[in-house]
Design a protein around this motif. Sequence first.
Motif, mmCIF file in Angstrom:
data_model
loop_
_atom_site.group_PDB
_atom_site.id
_atom_site.type_symbol
_atom_site.label_atom_id
_atom_site.label_comp_id
_atom_site.label_asym_id
_atom_site.label_seq_id
_atom_site.Cartn_x
_atom_site.Cartn_y
_atom_site.Cartn_z
ATOM 1 N N SER A 208 0.489 -1.124 -0.079
ATOM 2 C CA SER A 208 0.081 -0.144 -0.048
ATOM 3 C C SER A 208 0.676 1.352 -0.037
ATOM 4 O O SER A 208 1.855 1.331 0.689
ATOM 5 N N PHE A 209 0.200 2.138 -0.677
ATOM 6 C CA PHE A 209 0.909 3.496 -0.597
ATOM 7 C C PHE A 209 0.708 4.040 0.488
ATOM 8 O O PHE A 209 -0.409 3.429 1.338
ATOM 9 N N CYS A 210 1.055 5.391 1.065
ATOM 10 C CA CYS A 210 0.674 6.038 2.148
ATOM 11 C C CYS A 210 -0.567 6.521 2.254
ATOM 12 O O CYS A 210 -1.249 7.280 1.615
ATOM 13 N N GLY A 211 -1.610 5.539 2.821
ATOM 14 C CA GLY A 211 -3.336 5.762 2.775
ATOM 15 C C GLY A 211 -3.763 4.868 4.149
ATOM 16 O O GLY A 211 -3.380 4.968 5.249
ATOM 17 N N GLY A 212 -4.820 4.402 3.698
ATOM 18 C CA GLY A 212 -5.594 3.354 4.714
ATOM 19 C C GLY A 212 -4.648 2.492 5.531
ATOM 20 O O GLY A 212 -4.900 2.298 6.888
ATOM 21 N N TYR A 213 -3.590 1.795 4.915
ATOM 22 C CA TYR A 213 -3.092 0.688 5.424
ATOM 23 C C TYR A 213 -2.343 1.283 6.727
ATOM 24 O O TYR A 213 -2.385 0.461 7.821
ATOM 25 N N GLU B 136 -3.094 -10.134 7.658
ATOM 26 C CA GLU B 136 -1.758 -10.393 8.319
ATOM 27 C C GLU B 136 -1.112 -10.594 6.974
ATOM 28 O O GLU B 136 -1.486 -10.953 5.985
ATOM 29 N N ASN B 137 0.177 -9.725 7.016
ATOM 30 C CA ASN B 137 1.309 -9.852 6.208
ATOM 31 C C ASN B 137 0.871 -8.795 5.043
ATOM 32 O O ASN B 137 1.627 -9.028 3.928
ATOM 33 N N TYR B 138 0.001 -7.920 5.183
ATOM 34 C CA TYR B 138 -0.244 -6.851 4.463
ATOM 35 C C TYR B 138 1.062 -5.854 4.567
ATOM 36 O O TYR B 138 1.451 -5.699 5.732
ATOM 37 N N MET B 139 1.503 -5.389 3.308
ATOM 38 C CA MET B 139 2.731 -4.340 3.352
ATOM 39 C C MET B 139 2.197 -2.846 3.068
ATOM 40 O O MET B 139 1.351 -2.706 2.236
ATOM 41 N N VAL C 51 2.531 -6.049 8.216
ATOM 42 C CA VAL C 51 1.768 -6.598 9.345
ATOM 43 C C VAL C 51 2.088 -8.130 10.010
ATOM 44 O O VAL C 51 1.715 -9.032 9.114
ATOM 45 N N ILE C 52 2.773 -8.319 10.910
ATOM 46 C CA ILE C 52 3.471 -9.547 11.344
ATOM 47 C C ILE C 52 2.747 -9.753 12.668
ATOM 48 O O ILE C 52 3.155 -9.273 13.904
ATOM 49 N N ALA D 17 15.019 -2.619 9.554
ATOM 50 C CA ALA D 17 14.188 -3.692 9.685
ATOM 51 C C ALA D 17 14.278 -4.372 10.935
ATOM 52 O O ALA D 17 15.580 -4.517 11.554
ATOM 53 N N THR D 18 13.245 -4.723 11.638
ATOM 54 C CA THR D 18 13.246 -5.555 12.793
ATOM 55 C C THR D 18 12.635 -6.930 12.385
ATOM 56 O O THR D 18 12.608 -7.558 13.580
ATOM 57 N N ALA D 19 12.345 -7.257 11.209
ATOM 58 C CA ALA D 19 11.700 -8.529 10.901
ATOM 59 C C ALA D 19 11.950 -8.884 9.447
ATOM 60 O O ALA D 19 12.391 -7.918 8.792
ATOM 61 N N LYS D 20 11.889 -9.975 9.354
ATOM 62 C CA LYS D 20 12.261 -10.599 7.922
ATOM 63 C C LYS D 20 10.515 -10.519 7.233
ATOM 64 O O LYS D 20 9.791 -10.978 7.908
ATOM 65 N N THR D 21 10.842 -10.283 5.953
ATOM 66 C CA THR D 21 9.499 -10.024 4.911
ATOM 67 C C THR D 21 9.090 -11.473 5.009
ATOM 68 O O THR D 21 9.707 -12.460 4.872
#
Lengths: 413, 288, 320
Positions: free
Chosen positions: A270-275, A289-292, A389-390, A403-407
């Motif tokens: 997502s671009f900078c918006g609702g996400y 879950e896992n949306y980016m 979202v993880i 980064a604090t987590a892996k994709t």
Amino acid sequence: MKKHLILFFGLVLLLGLYPVANAADPIEIALLYPLSGPLADPGNRAKAACDVAAEIINGTYDLPGIPYAKTQGIPNKGGAKIVLKYYDTQGSPEVGKAETERILQEGKAKLIIGAYQSSVTKPTSFVAERQKFPYLCAESSSAALTERGLKYFFRIAPTDYHDTVMFFKFLDDMKKEGKKVSRIAMVYEKTEFGFHANEEVKKAVGNSKGAYQIVADIPYEFKATDVNAEVLKVKAAQPDVVLHATQFSEMMLFAKAYESLGVKVPANLSFCGGYQNPVFAKELGKTVENYMGSCTFAEDFIAKKAQLKVLNDMFKAKVKSNLDGVAMEALTSVFVAADAFNRAKDLSPDAVRDALATTELQIATLPGKGVKFDESGQNIWIDSTMSQVIGGDYKVVWPAEWATAKTVWPMRP
Amino acid sequence: MDSAIFLQLIISGLLIGFVFSLIAVGLTLIWGVMDILNFAHGDFLMLAMFSSFLMFGHLGFDPLLSLPLVVALLFLVGLLTFRLVIRPVLGYPGLIALLATFGLSIFIRNVVLFILGPNYRVINQSILAGKNFSLLELHFSVAQVVSAVGCMVITYVVYLLIVRTKYGRALRATSLDKDTALLMGINTNRVFAMTFGLGAACVGAAGGLLSNFYPIFPEVGLNFAILSFVIVALGGFGNIGGAFLAGILVGLIENVGGFLIGPELKYTLVFLLYLAVISIRPKGLFGW
Amino acid sequence: MQTTKHFFITLGCVLLAVAVAPLVVANIHFQHLLIMLLLYTTLSQAWNLIGGYAGQVSFGHAVFFGIGAYAAMAPLNQWGLTPWAGMAIGAVISVIVAVVIGVPVFRLKGHYFAISTFAVAEVVKELFSNWKWVDGPIGLDAPVLQEGFYNFMFYKTKMPYLYVTLAFFLVVMVLTFHMERSRMGYYFRAIKQRPEAAQAMGVNISRYKQYAFMMSALFTAICGAFYAMYILHIEPATVLSLDISMKIVLVTALGGAGSLWGPLLGAMILIPLQEYSRIWLGGTGMGIDLIVLGLLIMLICIFEPKGIVGILQRLTRRKG
């Protein structure tokens, strides 16, 4: 003799009163935000964030990396306090324009900050420009805003252009890890924001020499009752990645539709918006879950910088959810304003404008060094990061230094 | 085009179409009987959705169970609206009633915004939430299916009410000719009040069912309302069967047409359809 | 119906008040309010011709407004054409559109007609949203040009805008006054109240409805062009939307549809109400100003269903 004494004391009194009367006059900032109407939610979040910033600037807080926290008010202006006055644009460009004219007519504000939506920021900043008044935009992302050659307009957030560059760098990295990324679907709302994001993506794909192709281009009407047709179009195109330029309410509809219609795209960016809105992940849970998405702030940042926790707690006390990138940009804008006031030789519009133009503010609220504007008014010290979202939380997954987590790719096994 | 996708489109169209139908039925009753365009219809929907949400959050009632309560609540809202806002303006040009319901719409929407805030809410842990099933490559959301079936059933119940009961006959008489109905001893005022209540109850049921899967926020009613006006006109004012079929038709056009021609035009297609139908049949599909 | 003398005296008083007020209250926002007031009065009076007098309620007048707005703005942007010419072009196109829509749509009755006008407006809005030449949904902004009458742009003062809207107001009021007393006015009233009887007497209903519609479209388009040059930013969502159509209807209904002074009275109530409730209550967020607005609209309807005109009638009756 007595006459001279009286005169003397009178003068002393006058001299004593004079600086007190002038230097501590509060400095007013006018803020344009949608406080009612369909975008009242992000508007009110921005308001809460700005209020937090004003409290910090006006009070005494020990927050390393946050300028003007320790001091009270604006040091070079006699400790004058910042006062925020809000004007509701109701999400409408026409109302926004009327409110801007009212602000300029009242003549008390020294700076305008606004207006969340690119479609409202555009005309309102035109008004300010015609009257030679400085306008600071915190979060509107349409690149066109800083391509107009305006002298009094400044913008802090990264643009759709920055986000697109970041997205494709990210996708290139994913490709190196062996993921399939070439088929891209784009879903975007029919507004300035959506259209610009779409143009940037088309440009990037065009420049990629065939590495990527757009397999579905899906604009949609901003106030839909359902999005089944759109989602089924995505499904039919079988993309590797779907890009979204969508506001919050529709993002909820889309997320639910993807789930209920059994659409399994490996990645959703997502671009900078609702996400960005934390309520999104909280309310929709497993569905997203896992949306980016691109983000200029995530809860992770708090873990990396303790002073941000103080800011977040103050914000949470007002709106009962965490800060997100958009709110953080609004918060930062007030600090940029304070800094400009501090350095400006006086508070006339041109002096404030010149101070803004020479801003080099290092502040720990956003990724990147802080805020510095180029000749077009765009902040060049800001970086965009990618969060995912993880486990129900937003975690930064790219670039590596943040980064604090892996994709997690693909989204669904 | 993939036949599975096509079938899926039809199903999606039907599922949302049934909900449109019930909302339109509520509107057509009021419009047909009293000749009043209820601008606040969408906001009644929103009230129903919020009621469902609040009962779920504070009292723990699952939206399915609280449905009768929501319907009853909206019936009362309808009665109240009629008594306070509509009755005073009944004899006067329709524009005034329009203006009054317009004011009501703004009022309700912003009171809810003020009290409950602009956030988007979703009902998450209810009986139906998040459950999906698939059948031969077709995917269904349980909540949507239940809503559609529910709306269909309730529409039928309303139809029976109109056709089989004494109240229904009184309603039809009043809508045909108010003065004659009065002469025949029908208490037209009471018929009006009940009809307004019933119309609100219909949309209340739709809202209660929608709340199982749809995001809930103060402005949610607007998009549905606009569509429902066109649906009612398409089906023919005062005609329940017409509203029902028109609702389904619009749901299908929106989904199938949106997919084939372009989702950004899906509502335009609905309007074009309306204009096309109306030029052949000036009183809608089934108007009289 | 007022006598001619009565009318021109009242008109003269209004003119004087509007011309003098901004000199007394040198507040730019007050001038903006006056301009909006006169603009909406003109718009509502234009609507009144077809909706009030001829009784054909249209919910789609935004289509003419939008055409006028785009006709003024687009050629200015693309070719530097003076917006006055654009205004004329917009007016002509609107009238043509009115005829084209009118032919099929006037066969419909009452609510079907109303919804049809709305449907047409939405389709046109969608067309503009997808039209690249006018930048689609993003809309058009006026370029930053030199001030003056040629470009119809003034940055430092609003007075020229005020005088223009005042002129529009004058024209439309005088026109409506004459129409009321003319044969056309009688026909309109007949069409509204007893269309079958009128037809039986030989009145060509369709033709007169068409005349009303065309006049209405003309003035609405001119107002749209003005709006574009005043607000300097237009997009389908603001100039072609149901919101504009409804606002026009509401102002007329509030004041008293089918009456000469209704539109002015309605505008005098609604426009300041909207503006001041937003100014005094808007910044607090959460739409308190709109709650008050909605409530007041309802109360006015409930207590005076004949509109403001009704209130005035009651007052004057008491005096006599």
